[in-house]
Design a protein around this motif. Sequence first.
Motif, PDB file in Angstrom:
ATOM      1  N   LYS A  24       0.857  -1.359   0.131  1.00  0.00           N
ATOM      2  CA  LYS A  24       0.046   0.063  -0.062  1.00  0.00           C
ATOM      3  C   LYS A  24       0.990   1.105  -0.090  1.00  0.00           C
ATOM      4  CE  LYS A  24      -4.080  -1.877   1.875  1.00  0.00           C
ATOM      5  NZ  LYS A  24      -5.443  -1.760   2.538  1.00  0.00           N
ATOM      6  N   SER A  25       1.992   1.205   0.685  1.00  0.00           N
ATOM      7  CA  SER A  25       2.763   2.501   0.521  1.00  0.00           C
ATOM      8  C   SER A  25       4.314   2.302   0.795  1.00  0.00           C
ATOM      9  CB  SER A  25       2.413   3.700   1.737  1.00  0.00           C
ATOM     10  OG  SER A  25       2.676   2.985   2.944  1.00  0.00           O
ATOM     11  N   ILE A  26       5.241   2.848   0.234  1.00  0.00           N
ATOM     12  CA  ILE A  26       6.573   2.782   0.264  1.00  0.00           C
ATOM     13  C   ILE A  26       7.094   3.830   1.143  1.00  0.00           C
ATOM     14  CG2 ILE A  26       8.667   2.650  -1.213  1.00  0.00           C
ATOM     15  CD1 ILE A  26       7.047   2.175  -3.697  1.00  0.00           C
ATOM     16  N   PRO A  27       7.726   3.330   2.156  1.00  0.00           N
ATOM     17  CA  PRO A  27       8.209   4.295   3.067  1.00  0.00           C
ATOM     18  C   PRO A  27       9.396   5.304   2.340  1.00  0.00           C
ATOM     19  CG  PRO A  27       9.005   2.267   3.847  1.00  0.00           C
ATOM     20  CD  PRO A  27       7.957   2.154   2.474  1.00  0.00           C
ATOM     21  N   SER A  28       9.153   6.380   2.818  1.00  0.00           N
ATOM     22  CA  SER A  28      10.387   7.452   2.252  1.00  0.00           C
ATOM     23  C   SER A  28      11.486   7.193   2.600  1.00  0.00           C
ATOM     24  CB  SER A  28      10.031   8.922   2.857  1.00  0.00           C
ATOM     25  OG  SER A  28       9.938   9.003   4.314  1.00  0.00           O
ATOM     26  N   SER A  29      11.795   6.174   3.722  1.00  0.00           N
ATOM     27  CA  SER A  29      13.007   5.766   4.055  1.00  0.00           C
ATOM     28  C   SER A  29      13.605   4.658   3.208  1.00  0.00           C
ATOM     29  CB  SER A  29      13.408   5.438   5.572  1.00  0.00           C
ATOM     30  OG  SER A  29      12.347   4.291   5.719  1.00  0.00           O
ATOM     31  N   ALA A  30      12.881   4.112   2.128  1.00  0.00           N
ATOM     32  CA  ALA A  30      13.086   2.989   1.559  1.00  0.00           C
ATOM     33  C   ALA A  30      14.496   3.378   0.709  1.00  0.00           C
ATOM     34  CB  ALA A  30      11.973   2.496   0.545  1.00  0.00           C
ATOM     35  N   SER A  32      17.225   3.453  -2.307  1.00  0.00           N
ATOM     36  CA  SER A  32      17.141   3.337  -3.771  1.00  0.00           C
ATOM     37  C   SER A  32      18.204   2.291  -4.151  1.00  0.00           C
ATOM     38  CB  SER A  32      17.502   4.501  -4.492  1.00  0.00           C
ATOM     39  OG  SER A  32      18.681   5.151  -4.118  1.00  0.00           O
ATOM     40  N   ASP A  33      18.900   1.839  -3.374  1.00  0.00           N
ATOM     41  CA  ASP A  33      19.872   0.896  -3.316  1.00  0.00           C
ATOM     42  C   ASP A  33      19.514  -0.608  -3.242  1.00  0.00           C
ATOM     43  OD1 ASP A  33      20.332   1.109  -0.929  1.00  0.00           O
ATOM     44  OD2 ASP A  33      22.633   1.308  -1.067  1.00  0.00           O
ATOM     45  N   SER A  34      18.222  -0.543  -3.046  1.00  0.00           N
ATOM     46  CA  SER A  34      17.556  -2.213  -2.630  1.00  0.00           C
ATOM     47  C   SER A  34      16.596  -2.461  -3.811  1.00  0.00           C
ATOM     48  CB  SER A  34      17.006  -2.099  -1.406  1.00  0.00           C
ATOM     49  OG  SER A  34      15.898  -1.589  -1.084  1.00  0.00           O
ATOM     50  N   THR A  35      16.171  -3.795  -4.042  1.00  0.00           N
ATOM     51  CA  THR A  35      15.425  -4.201  -4.901  1.00  0.00           C
ATOM     52  C   THR A  35      14.205  -4.442  -4.097  1.00  0.00           C
ATOM     53  OG1 THR A  35      16.943  -4.735  -6.642  1.00  0.00           O
ATOM     54  CG2 THR A  35      14.803  -5.754  -6.843  1.00  0.00           C
ATOM     55  N   PHE A  36      13.101  -4.241  -4.319  1.00  0.00           N
ATOM     56  CA  PHE A  36      11.891  -4.346  -3.540  1.00  0.00           C
ATOM     57  C   PHE A  36      10.658  -4.550  -4.458  1.00  0.00           C
ATOM     58  CE2 PHE A  36      12.198   0.228  -3.257  1.00  0.00           C
ATOM     59  CZ  PHE A  36      11.044   0.695  -3.574  1.00  0.00           C
ATOM     60  N   ILE A  37       9.756  -5.120  -3.890  1.00  0.00           N
ATOM     61  CA  ILE A  37       8.314  -5.377  -4.621  1.00  0.00           C
ATOM     62  C   ILE A  37       7.196  -4.618  -3.965  1.00  0.00           C
ATOM     63  CG2 ILE A  37       6.621  -6.953  -5.147  1.00  0.00           C
ATOM     64  CD1 ILE A  37       8.815  -9.348  -5.177  1.00  0.00           C
ATOM     65  N   PHE A  38       6.559  -3.787  -4.505  1.00  0.00           N
ATOM     66  CA  PHE A  38       5.441  -2.964  -4.002  1.00  0.00           C
ATOM     67  C   PHE A  38       4.198  -3.399  -4.633  1.00  0.00           C
ATOM     68  CE2 PHE A  38       3.085   1.231  -4.464  1.00  0.00           C
ATOM     69  CZ  PHE A  38       2.670   1.187  -3.191  1.00  0.00           C
ATOM     70  N   ILE A  39       3.123  -3.842  -3.560  1.00  0.00           N
ATOM     71  CA  ILE A  39       1.908  -4.316  -3.875  1.00  0.00           C
ATOM     72  C   ILE A  39       0.698  -3.442  -3.375  1.00  0.00           C
ATOM     73  CG2 ILE A  39       2.670  -6.769  -4.339  1.00  0.00           C
ATOM     74  CD1 ILE A  39       1.401  -7.486  -1.696  1.00  0.00           C
ATOM     75  N   THR A  40      -0.289  -3.366  -4.354  1.00  0.00           N
ATOM     76  CA  THR A  40      -1.325  -2.436  -4.140  1.00  0.00           C
ATOM     77  C   THR A  40      -2.759  -3.105  -4.596  1.00  0.00           C
ATOM     78  OG1 THR A  40      -1.283  -0.795  -5.873  1.00  0.00           O
ATOM     79  CG2 THR A  40      -0.304  -0.204  -3.705  1.00  0.00           C
ATOM     80  N   ASP A  41      -3.782  -2.694  -4.011  1.00  0.00           N
ATOM     81  CA  ASP A  41      -5.037  -3.074  -4.679  1.00  0.00           C
ATOM     82  C   ASP A  41      -5.235  -2.113  -5.872  1.00  0.00           C
ATOM     83  OD1 ASP A  41      -6.203  -4.946  -2.713  1.00  0.00           O
ATOM     84  OD2 ASP A  41      -6.337  -3.114  -1.502  1.00  0.00           O
TER      85      ASP A  41
END
Length: 121
Positions: A24-30, A32-41
């Motif tokens: 639902k949201s990506i924290p501002s602290s995420a 950019s030198d990491s790979t992540f999956i973001f999922i939402t409805d």
Amino acid sequence: MTVLSNLYKMLNGHFGWADRVYVKSIPSSAPSDSTFIFITDSTQQIKDFGSNTFQNMQYDLEIQVFYSTKSTLDYDSAELDLMRFLISNGYVISNVRGRVQDPDTFQDYQTIIVSKTERGI
């Protein structure tokens, strides 16, 4: 449990190339030198009408893969691996939008839309 929660449980920790899964949201602290999956409805649609009611609900979900700015990962292989995994777990790939770059973090990301029909609701 919601379809989004189930998808999170399925994806979290499953792929060695993804550092995290966000919902639902990506924290501002995420970082950019990491790979992540973001999922939402995305959307929900009632399906299969009969006897003045519906029998099923189709849930559309948006999955975005944000790649590390330092990534040496083969994006195509990672995305195909993800899509095969989703299909094998009953999801239908509705759309793959194509990779673009986030203007703020400079991360390449891919958007994949999937749907899942829940029966007997």
